[in-house]
Design a protein around this motif. Structure first.
Motif, PDB file in Angstrom:
ATOM      1  N   SER A 208     -11.196  -7.128  -3.614  1.00  0.00           N
ATOM      2  CA  SER A 208     -11.535  -8.166  -2.640  1.00  0.00           C
ATOM      3  C   SER A 208     -12.025  -9.437  -3.333  1.00  0.00           C
ATOM      4  CB  SER A 208     -12.600  -7.663  -1.665  1.00  0.00           C
ATOM      5  OG  SER A 208     -12.095  -6.641  -0.835  1.00  0.00           O
ATOM      6  N   LEU A 209     -12.850  -9.264  -4.362  1.00  0.00           N
ATOM      7  CA  LEU A 209     -13.342 -10.426  -5.103  1.00  0.00           C
ATOM      8  C   LEU A 209     -12.193 -11.165  -5.784  1.00  0.00           C
ATOM      9  CD1 LEU A 209     -16.601  -9.108  -6.860  1.00  0.00           C
ATOM     10  CD2 LEU A 209     -16.437 -10.554  -4.827  1.00  0.00           C
ATOM     11  N   LEU A 210     -11.280 -10.418  -6.386  1.00  0.00           N
ATOM     12  CA  LEU A 210     -10.160 -11.054  -7.078  1.00  0.00           C
ATOM     13  C   LEU A 210      -9.228 -11.742  -6.091  1.00  0.00           C
ATOM     14  CD1 LEU A 210      -8.672 -11.617  -9.706  1.00  0.00           C
ATOM     15  CD2 LEU A 210      -7.529  -9.407  -9.463  1.00  0.00           C
TER      16      LEU A 210
ATOM     17  N   ASP B 196      -0.045 -11.410  -3.992  1.00  0.00           N
ATOM     18  CA  ASP B 196       0.951 -11.368  -5.062  1.00  0.00           C
ATOM     19  C   ASP B 196       0.322 -11.685  -6.415  1.00  0.00           C
ATOM     20  OD1 ASP B 196       2.934 -10.784  -3.249  1.00  0.00           O
ATOM     21  OD2 ASP B 196       4.103 -12.609  -3.588  1.00  0.00           O
ATOM     22  N   LEU B 197      -0.350 -12.828  -6.493  1.00  0.00           N
ATOM     23  CA  LEU B 197      -0.853 -13.298  -7.782  1.00  0.00           C
ATOM     24  C   LEU B 197      -2.010 -12.453  -8.314  1.00  0.00           C
ATOM     25  CD1 LEU B 197      -0.682 -17.172  -7.310  1.00  0.00           C
ATOM     26  CD2 LEU B 197       0.838 -15.732  -8.662  1.00  0.00           C
ATOM     27  N   SER B 198      -2.781 -11.858  -7.419  1.00  0.00           N
ATOM     28  CA  SER B 198      -3.913 -11.045  -7.872  1.00  0.00           C
ATOM     29  C   SER B 198      -3.458  -9.727  -8.490  1.00  0.00           C
ATOM     30  CB  SER B 198      -4.882 -10.779  -6.725  1.00  0.00           C
ATOM     31  OG  SER B 198      -4.288  -9.972  -5.720  1.00  0.00           O
ATOM     32  N   GLU B 199      -2.290  -9.214  -8.078  1.00  0.00           N
ATOM     33  CA  GLU B 199      -1.834  -7.911  -8.541  1.00  0.00           C
ATOM     34  C   GLU B 199      -1.786  -7.819 -10.065  1.00  0.00           C
ATOM     35  OE1 GLU B 199      -1.245  -5.133  -6.972  1.00  0.00           O
ATOM     36  OE2 GLU B 199      -1.360  -5.819  -4.913  1.00  0.00           O
ATOM     37  N   THR B 200      -1.237  -8.839 -10.709  1.00  0.00           N
ATOM     38  CA  THR B 200      -1.035  -8.769 -12.159  1.00  0.00           C
ATOM     39  C   THR B 200      -2.352  -8.796 -12.925  1.00  0.00           C
ATOM     40  OG1 THR B 200      -0.792 -11.166 -12.383  1.00  0.00           O
ATOM     41  CG2 THR B 200       1.187  -9.913 -11.934  1.00  0.00           C
ATOM     42  N   PHE B 201      -3.402  -9.351 -12.294  1.00  0.00           N
ATOM     43  CA  PHE B 201      -4.696  -9.464 -12.974  1.00  0.00           C
ATOM     44  C   PHE B 201      -5.648  -8.313 -12.670  1.00  0.00           C
ATOM     45  CE2 PHE B 201      -3.061 -13.739 -13.310  1.00  0.00           C
ATOM     46  CZ  PHE B 201      -3.473 -14.129 -14.577  1.00  0.00           C
ATOM     47  N   LYS B 202      -5.279  -7.437 -11.732  1.00  0.00           N
ATOM     48  CA  LYS B 202      -6.167  -6.315 -11.405  1.00  0.00           C
ATOM     49  C   LYS B 202      -6.488  -5.441 -12.621  1.00  0.00           C
ATOM     50  CE  LYS B 202      -5.130  -5.855  -6.463  1.00  0.00           C
ATOM     51  NZ  LYS B 202      -4.463  -5.042  -5.431  1.00  0.00           N
ATOM     52  N   PRO B 203      -5.493  -5.022 -13.418  1.00  0.00           N
ATOM     53  CA  PRO B 203      -5.846  -4.198 -14.581  1.00  0.00           C
ATOM     54  C   PRO B 203      -6.772  -4.916 -15.550  1.00  0.00           C
ATOM     55  CG  PRO B 203      -3.479  -4.126 -14.157  1.00  0.00           C
ATOM     56  CD  PRO B 203      -4.040  -5.217 -13.294  1.00  0.00           C
ATOM     57  N   VAL B 204      -6.544  -6.218 -15.730  1.00  0.00           N
ATOM     58  CA  VAL B 204      -7.272  -6.998 -16.723  1.00  0.00           C
ATOM     59  C   VAL B 204      -8.690  -7.331 -16.270  1.00  0.00           C
ATOM     60  CG1 VAL B 204      -7.223  -9.118 -18.094  1.00  0.00           C
ATOM     61  CG2 VAL B 204      -5.080  -8.034 -17.394  1.00  0.00           C
ATOM     62  N   ILE B 205      -8.835  -7.695 -15.004  1.00  0.00           N
ATOM     63  CA  ILE B 205     -10.128  -8.189 -14.514  1.00  0.00           C
ATOM     64  C   ILE B 205     -10.887  -7.111 -13.748  1.00  0.00           C
ATOM     65  CG2 ILE B 205     -11.255  -9.889 -13.023  1.00  0.00           C
ATOM     66  CD1 ILE B 205      -8.944 -11.817 -13.749  1.00  0.00           C
ATOM     67  N   VAL B 206     -10.274  -6.535 -12.727  1.00  0.00           N
ATOM     68  CA  VAL B 206     -10.988  -5.556 -11.892  1.00  0.00           C
ATOM     69  C   VAL B 206     -11.244  -4.259 -12.635  1.00  0.00           C
ATOM     70  CG1 VAL B 206     -10.904  -4.188  -9.773  1.00  0.00           C
ATOM     71  CG2 VAL B 206     -10.078  -6.558  -9.759  1.00  0.00           C
ATOM     72  N   PHE B 207     -10.201  -3.659 -13.191  1.00  0.00           N
ATOM     73  CA  PHE B 207     -10.361  -2.324 -13.770  1.00  0.00           C
ATOM     74  C   PHE B 207     -11.074  -2.337 -15.114  1.00  0.00           C
ATOM     75  CE2 PHE B 207      -7.123  -1.622 -10.542  1.00  0.00           C
ATOM     76  CZ  PHE B 207      -7.665  -0.525  -9.905  1.00  0.00           C
ATOM     77  N   LYS B 208     -10.861  -3.360 -15.917  1.00  0.00           N
ATOM     78  CA  LYS B 208     -11.625  -3.436 -17.168  1.00  0.00           C
ATOM     79  C   LYS B 208     -13.111  -3.638 -16.877  1.00  0.00           C
ATOM     80  CE  LYS B 208     -10.137  -4.862 -21.081  1.00  0.00           C
ATOM     81  NZ  LYS B 208      -9.656  -5.649 -22.227  1.00  0.00           N
ATOM     82  N   THR B 209     -13.414  -4.376 -15.820  1.00  0.00           N
ATOM     83  CA  THR B 209     -14.809  -4.540 -15.395  1.00  0.00           C
ATOM     84  C   THR B 209     -15.394  -3.198 -14.961  1.00  0.00           C
ATOM     85  OG1 THR B 209     -14.450  -6.832 -14.692  1.00  0.00           O
ATOM     86  CG2 THR B 209     -16.355  -5.693 -13.760  1.00  0.00           C
TER      87      THR B 209
ATOM     88  N   PRO C 281     -13.861   2.954   1.915  1.00  0.00           N
ATOM     89  CA  PRO C 281     -13.802   3.838   0.749  1.00  0.00           C
ATOM     90  C   PRO C 281     -14.655   5.077   0.977  1.00  0.00           C
ATOM     91  CG  PRO C 281     -15.174   1.911   0.306  1.00  0.00           C
ATOM     92  CD  PRO C 281     -14.506   1.669   1.615  1.00  0.00           C
ATOM     93  N   ASP C 282     -14.279   6.186   0.315  1.00  0.00           N
ATOM     94  CA  ASP C 282     -14.967   7.451   0.592  1.00  0.00           C
ATOM     95  C   ASP C 282     -15.776   7.980  -0.581  1.00  0.00           C
ATOM     96  OD1 ASP C 282     -12.887   8.119  -1.079  1.00  0.00           O
ATOM     97  OD2 ASP C 282     -12.279   9.905   0.069  1.00  0.00           O
ATOM     98  N   ASN C 283     -15.832   7.239  -1.695  1.00  0.00           N
ATOM     99  CA  ASN C 283     -16.628   7.663  -2.841  1.00  0.00           C
ATOM    100  C   ASN C 283     -16.918   6.455  -3.738  1.00  0.00           C
ATOM    101  OD1 ASN C 283     -14.297   7.208  -4.375  1.00  0.00           O
ATOM    102  ND2 ASN C 283     -13.676   9.355  -4.322  1.00  0.00           N
ATOM    103  N   PRO C 284     -17.747   6.611  -4.772  1.00  0.00           N
ATOM    104  CA  PRO C 284     -18.150   5.452  -5.588  1.00  0.00           C
ATOM    105  C   PRO C 284     -16.992   4.711  -6.250  1.00  0.00           C
ATOM    106  CG  PRO C 284     -19.664   7.268  -5.955  1.00  0.00           C
ATOM    107  CD  PRO C 284     -18.554   7.805  -5.114  1.00  0.00           C
ATOM    108  N   ILE C 285     -16.025   5.428  -6.814  1.00  0.00           N
ATOM    109  CA  ILE C 285     -14.952   4.724  -7.522  1.00  0.00           C
ATOM    110  C   ILE C 285     -14.050   3.957  -6.554  1.00  0.00           C
ATOM    111  CG2 ILE C 285     -13.422   6.744  -7.556  1.00  0.00           C
ATOM    112  CD1 ILE C 285     -13.748   3.965 -10.253  1.00  0.00           C
ATOM    113  N   ASN C 286     -13.781   4.524  -5.381  1.00  0.00           N
ATOM    114  CA  ASN C 286     -13.011   3.778  -4.379  1.00  0.00           C
ATOM    115  C   ASN C 286     -13.774   2.544  -3.911  1.00  0.00           C
ATOM    116  OD1 ASN C 286     -10.371   4.895  -3.771  1.00  0.00           O
ATOM    117  ND2 ASN C 286     -11.428   6.769  -3.172  1.00  0.00           N
ATOM    118  N   ALA C 287     -15.099   2.664  -3.817  1.00  0.00           N
ATOM    119  CA  ALA C 287     -15.919   1.509  -3.422  1.00  0.00           C
ATOM    120  C   ALA C 287     -15.801   0.388  -4.450  1.00  0.00           C
ATOM    121  CB  ALA C 287     -17.371   1.933  -3.261  1.00  0.00           C
ATOM    122  N   LEU C 288     -15.837   0.749  -5.742  1.00  0.00           N
ATOM    123  CA  LEU C 288     -15.738  -0.257  -6.801  1.00  0.00           C
ATOM    124  C   LEU C 288     -14.365  -0.919  -6.810  1.00  0.00           C
ATOM    125  CD1 LEU C 288     -17.520   1.484  -9.832  1.00  0.00           C
ATOM    126  CD2 LEU C 288     -18.419  -0.305  -8.333  1.00  0.00           C
ATOM    127  N   ILE C 289     -13.309  -0.126  -6.638  1.00  0.00           N
ATOM    128  CA  ILE C 289     -11.955  -0.682  -6.633  1.00  0.00           C
ATOM    129  C   ILE C 289     -11.777  -1.650  -5.460  1.00  0.00           C
ATOM    130  CG2 ILE C 289      -9.500  -0.142  -6.396  1.00  0.00           C
ATOM    131  CD1 ILE C 289     -10.095   2.571  -7.749  1.00  0.00           C
TER     132      ILE C 289
END
Length: 333
Positions: free
Chosen positions: A199-201, A234-247, A186-194
């Motif tokens: 990866s955690l999810l 596959d299964l993590s994709e649907t939860f990214k908005p809910v878990i990763v991005f809301k976090t 990643p090249d900046n803070p927001i890319n690092a967080l994503i």
């Protein structure tokens, strides 16, 4: 499901009698083995075969991450749930129209959950996100059923994520702007967080799938690969908005994570420091354990349980042709 242990410091992990011992700075920290189901090694950790043999007998997974916070690999105990009948059905589905059906359902669920996340900001007077919401509810709803091959479905998924990322400018402060999604490194803070959150999810889904009869290597949206557990993708994709991005949105907008305090200055703030990782991990786990009311079952469940429920929905579809939808934040199921 069992508990998760995170090790964010450098040190040595070993077996000590019937416990795990983590040694750092000449001091021992003992981890009771009871109820542990997965261990995350987020730094340079020394281990030995005696330890691996012990945790394998306890069906414990160990996930390893590199310096950049990327997933490196997993120590995976032998399969404890095997189903030849389900495996045959998984392979048959991959080679049939069912693959298209499942892939469409994954991307549709991503869109539904992105819509719900953005609508939260729209309701709170953030009208700029309306264009993305309107596209999801209009053009996307038509387009998803017009895609009849995996490549076309993935191209539409790519456009969906790109439109979501373009809305970040209206949600996040300027020091967390996303000009372009950059992954490795990643090249900046927001890319690092994503990248860190994804990866955690991904690894969390590996651990959850391990508790079912599904085969980790047979996927439907992503191509199966010899070097990764593609069903977890596959299964993590649907939860990214809910878990990763809301976090991410919560930590950044409430100033729980700050660029100058929680990212490594020496690498242009594109990696979380140890304190930053700990803050993110705690928020991530709290999000997974957060409860909501499943409207269909009329009972409370955690998001972690919802991931496992999606596994069971997929199994029923493969074995019994029972129609289903992947997790919807709006429907709560």
């Amino acid at each position: 499901m069992g508990s998760t242990k995170y090790i964010t410091s450098m040190g040595e992990l070993s077996r000590k009698d019937n416990s795990l011992c983590f040694r750092k700075n000449q001091k021992n920290v003992y981890l009771p083995i009871e109820n542990i189901k997965e261990i995350y090694c987020m730094n340079e950790i020394s281990i030995n075969t005696k330890l691996l043999d012990y945790i394998s007998s306890k069906n414990i997974m160990v996930h390893f991450f590199n310096y950049y916070g990327f997933y490196s690999g997993t120590f995976y105990p032998r399969e404890q749930y095997n189903s030849g009948r389900l495996l045959v059905k998984e392979v048959e589905a991959y080679h049939s129209e069912k693959r298209i059906v499942i892939a469409r359902k994954i991307v549709k669920a991503i869109a539904v959950n992105i819509d719900e996340v953005l609508y939260h900001y729209y309701k709170h007077n953030n009208k700029e996100v309306k264009n993305t919401i309107d596209w999801i509810r209009g053009d996307f709803k038509k387009l998803i059923y017009e895609q009849n091959d995996i490549q076309s479905i993935m191209l539409l998924e790519g456009e969906l994520w790109q439109r979501f990322y373009s809305a970040f400018q209206f949600i996040l402060p300027t020091d967390f702007m996303l000009n372009k999604r950059v992954r490795r490194p990643p090249d900046n803070p927001i890319n690092a967080l994503i990248s860190f959150g994804n990866s955690l999810l991904y690894t969390k889904c590996i651990s959850i799938i391990y508790q079912t009869h599904l085969n980790q290597t047979i996927s439907y949206l992503h191509e199966p690969s010899e070097s990764r557990f593609s069903l977890s993708l596959d299964l993590s994709e649907t939860f990214k908005p809910v878990i990763v991005f809301k976090t991410i949105f919560d930590l950044v907008n409430n100033k729980k994570l700050r660029v100058k305090d929680h990212f490594e200055k020496k690498v242009n703030y594109c990696i979380l420091n140890e304190t930053g990782r700990q803050i993110f991990i705690q928020a991530f786990e709290e999000r997974l354990d957060k409860t909501f009311v499943n409207k269909k079952l009329n009972r409370k469940m955690t998001y972690k349980t919802a991931v496992k429920m999606d596994c069971y929905k997929l199994i029923k579809y493969l074995l019994e042709d029972k129609d289903f939808e992947f997790f919807s934040l709006k429907e709560g199921q």
